[in-house]
Design a protein around this motif. Structure first.
Motif, PDB file in Angstrom:
ATOM      1  N   ARG A  24       0.834  -1.205   0.000  1.00 34.66           N
ATOM      2  CA  ARG A  24       0.000   0.000   0.000  1.00 34.66           C
ATOM      3  C   ARG A  24       0.873   1.261   0.000  1.00 34.66           C
ATOM      4  O   ARG A  24       0.601   2.214  -0.730  1.00 34.66           O
ATOM      5  N   LEU A  25       1.938   1.239   0.791  1.00 31.92           N
ATOM      6  CA  LEU A  25       2.837   2.398   0.853  1.00 31.92           C
ATOM      7  C   LEU A  25       3.468   2.669  -0.513  1.00 31.92           C
ATOM      8  O   LEU A  25       3.525   3.823  -0.962  1.00 31.92           O
ATOM      9  N   ALA A  26       3.905   1.603  -1.183  1.00 29.39           N
ATOM     10  CA  ALA A  26       4.533   1.777  -2.501  1.00 29.39           C
ATOM     11  C   ALA A  26       3.543   2.390  -3.492  1.00 29.39           C
ATOM     12  O   ALA A  26       3.885   3.295  -4.255  1.00 29.39           O
ATOM     13  N   GLU A  27       2.295   1.920  -3.457  1.00 31.34           N
ATOM     14  CA  GLU A  27       1.276   2.442  -4.374  1.00 31.34           C
ATOM     15  C   GLU A  27       0.980   3.912  -4.091  1.00 31.34           C
ATOM     16  O   GLU A  27       0.936   4.743  -4.999  1.00 31.34           O
ATOM     17  N   ALA A  29       2.839   6.078  -2.477  1.00 32.95           N
ATOM     18  CA  ALA A  29       4.020   6.912  -2.724  1.00 32.95           C
ATOM     19  C   ALA A  29       4.140   7.223  -4.213  1.00 32.95           C
ATOM     20  O   ALA A  29       4.462   8.349  -4.611  1.00 32.95           O
ATOM     21  N   ASP A  30       3.855   6.224  -5.034  1.00 29.94           N
ATOM     22  CA  ASP A  30       3.931   6.418  -6.485  1.00 29.94           C
ATOM     23  C   ASP A  30       2.867   7.431  -6.932  1.00 29.94           C
ATOM     24  O   ASP A  30       3.160   8.367  -7.684  1.00 29.94           O
ATOM     25  N   GLN A  31       1.634   7.263  -6.438  1.00 31.33           N
ATOM     26  CA  GLN A  31       0.547   8.201  -6.780  1.00 31.33           C
ATOM     27  C   GLN A  31       0.893   9.628  -6.363  1.00 31.33           C
ATOM     28  O   GLN A  31       0.574  10.587  -7.052  1.00 31.33           O
ATOM     29  N   ASP A  32       1.544   9.758  -5.198  1.00 30.45           N
ATOM     30  CA  ASP A  32       1.853  11.090  -4.672  1.00 30.45           C
ATOM     31  C   ASP A  32       3.142  11.670  -5.260  1.00 30.45           C
ATOM     32  O   ASP A  32       3.563  12.756  -4.871  1.00 30.45           O
ATOM     33  N   GLY A  33       3.791  10.926  -6.154  1.00 26.53           N
ATOM     34  CA  GLY A  33       5.011  11.429  -6.772  1.00 26.53           C
ATOM     35  C   GLY A  33       6.216  11.480  -5.848  1.00 26.53           C
ATOM     36  O   GLY A  33       7.130  12.267  -6.064  1.00 26.53           O
ATOM     37  N   PRO A  81      17.193   9.105  -1.426  1.00 28.87           N
ATOM     38  CA  PRO A  81      16.987   8.020  -0.440  1.00 28.87           C
ATOM     39  C   PRO A  81      15.545   7.509  -0.429  1.00 28.87           C
ATOM     40  O   PRO A  81      15.243   6.560   0.280  1.00 28.87           O
ATOM     41  N   ARG A  82      14.662   8.152  -1.216  1.00 28.51           N
ATOM     42  CA  ARG A  82      13.278   7.654  -1.287  1.00 28.51           C
ATOM     43  C   ARG A  82      13.236   6.431  -2.192  1.00 28.51           C
ATOM     44  O   ARG A  82      12.764   6.481  -3.330  1.00 28.51           O
ATOM     45  N   VAL A  83      13.736   5.323  -1.661  1.00 27.93           N
ATOM     46  CA  VAL A  83      13.865   4.061  -2.393  1.00 27.93           C
ATOM     47  C   VAL A  83      12.922   3.042  -1.761  1.00 27.93           C
ATOM     48  O   VAL A  83      12.976   2.844  -0.551  1.00 27.93           O
ATOM     49  N   LEU A  84      12.039   2.440  -2.563  1.00 25.56           N
ATOM     50  CA  LEU A  84      11.131   1.430  -2.013  1.00 25.56           C
ATOM     51  C   LEU A  84      11.047   0.208  -2.924  1.00 25.56           C
ATOM     52  O   LEU A  84      11.147   0.331  -4.149  1.00 25.56           O
ATOM     53  N   LEU A  85      10.852  -0.946  -2.294  1.00 24.80           N
ATOM     54  CA  LEU A  85      10.520  -2.149  -3.040  1.00 24.80           C
ATOM     55  C   LEU A  85       9.127  -1.931  -3.619  1.00 24.80           C
ATOM     56  O   LEU A  85       8.161  -1.829  -2.868  1.00 24.80           O
TER      57      LEU A  85
END
Lengths: 200, 167
Positions: A24-27, A29-33, A81-85
């Motif tokens: 959910r966090l990855a999704e 974060a992607d939506q929020d740019g 550093p905003r790196v996510l799986l």
């Protein structure tokens, strides 16, 4: 009852919930740019690969022998550093690599982000992309094409530090004396890739 | 390769995600804990590049989680449960003692619940709990002690299978 016993229930591992929350966090974060670098792992015949992409495109492919943790730290330091799986952004790259290893694909059609390479190394990478599937070029010939015939060693370095191996085919560069030369993924992987492409 | 700077945020999520989830469950309850967790980490991700080097990342996350929890509680309206009368209602051998930690915690007054969560579930020293909650370290210590005292009376961990240590 000790306080440790009192809170035992709180410390039970809950991997399922954590996995759901990370997805959910990855999704979101992607939506929020704010997902600057998304990555995933991919099993391949030359070992597990790390694939990473910015919003511009694929930015890094790393072999297991290159140390995936080190590759992620480098991305954090050099890009953000905003790196996510976050596998979703790498779906297309993973599919094309799967197809390549299954010999269903001879060229990649992916947006690439070449920001990890600059100057002469970057121009070497641009020329590397012109070496077709199933063919090879020498370090010496590549140096000449890149506009600096004396820079054979620099071409070797550019290949060794290629941030996008496989997709930018540095495995197709070999020594003029007929030896295979070094490879970021190890010489065994280089042999395997050249053999894969020559079976076409 | 020597790399200066911050570690990938993914490592932060893996290392501290479970602790922040415990905090959220304790402070806002299990039903909205996942929303609070998500808001905490999204907000942390946004601010992460500006976090000063050498910061205590866990304390920083708990601070964000605390603020998000306050937002959640505000959004949900005041909690309905008056807690002052609990000791009269639930005796030590009352069959209606809570077997669920989160509902037992949910009945504690805010300050007690937060002090218990931040000190006993996260391990923050009372000085830092006091910074989060306002007031003094001594007050935070007292609130946590009162909370624990009530929990011992109102909470009975479920069956032996669920216990990690023999008593």
């Amino acid at each position: 009852m000790s306080t440790t016993d009192l809170f035992a229930a709180a410390h039970r591992d809950d991997h399922e919930t954590m996995a759901r929350l990370q997805t959910r966090l990855a999704e979101e974060a992607d939506q929020d740019g704010v997902l600057d670098v998304a990555y995933r792992l991919l099993d391949s015949p030359v070992g597990t690969l790390l694939l990473a992409a910015t919003e511009r495109g694929l930015v890094r492919v790393a072999f297991a022998v290159q140390d995936h943790d080190a590759a992620l730290e480098q991305l954090a330091a050099r890009i953000s550093p905003r790196v996510l799986l976050a596998p979703a952004r790498l779906d297309l790259a993973a599919r094309e690599l799967d197809d390549y290893f299954a010999r269903r694909r001879t060229a990649f059609d992916l947006p690439l982000d070449l920001r990890l390479a600059s100057g002469f190394r970057r121009s070497v990478l641009e020329h590397l992309r012109e070496i077709g599937y199933g063919t090879t070029a020498s370090y010496k010939a590549l140096a000449a094409t890149a506009g600096n015939p004396g820079a054979v060693r620099a071409v070797g370095t550019a290949c060794a530090t290629n941030p996008l191996p496989l997709v930018i085919p540095c495995h197709r560069v070999v020594r003029s004396d007929g030896q295979i030369g070094n490879y970021a993924g190890g010489t065994e992987a280089k042999h395997a890739l050249l053999a894969l492409e020559s079976r076409a | 390769m020597a790399v200066a700077g911050r570690e990938p945020f993914e490592q932060v999520v893996r290392r501290h995600g479970p602790t922040v989830l415990r905090v959220c469950r304790a402070v806002v309850g299990p039903d909205v804990a996942e929303d609070a967790w998500s808001e905490t980490f999204l907000s942390a991700l946004r601010a992460y590049p500006d976090l000063p080097a050498g910061s205590n990342v866990e304390a920083w996350l708990v601070t964000i989680a605390h603020r998000k929890a306050l937002d959640q509680v505000r959004a949900a309206g005041r909690r309905a449960t008056p807690t002052d009368k609990l000791p009269d209602r639930i005796g030590a051998d009352d069959p209606e003692r809570h077997t669920d930690l989160w509902s037992a915690l949910g009945e504690l007054p805010d300050k007690q619940r937060q002090s218990v969560a931040y000190h006993h579930l996260v391990g923050l020293p009372y000085e830092e709990v006091a910074v989060l909650l306002g007031g003094t370290a001594a007050a935070a210590r007292r609130a946590a002690a009162d909370g624990i005292k009530t929990l011992r009376r109102t909470y009975l961990p479920a069956g032996p299978d669920d216990r990690t240590d023999p008593r």
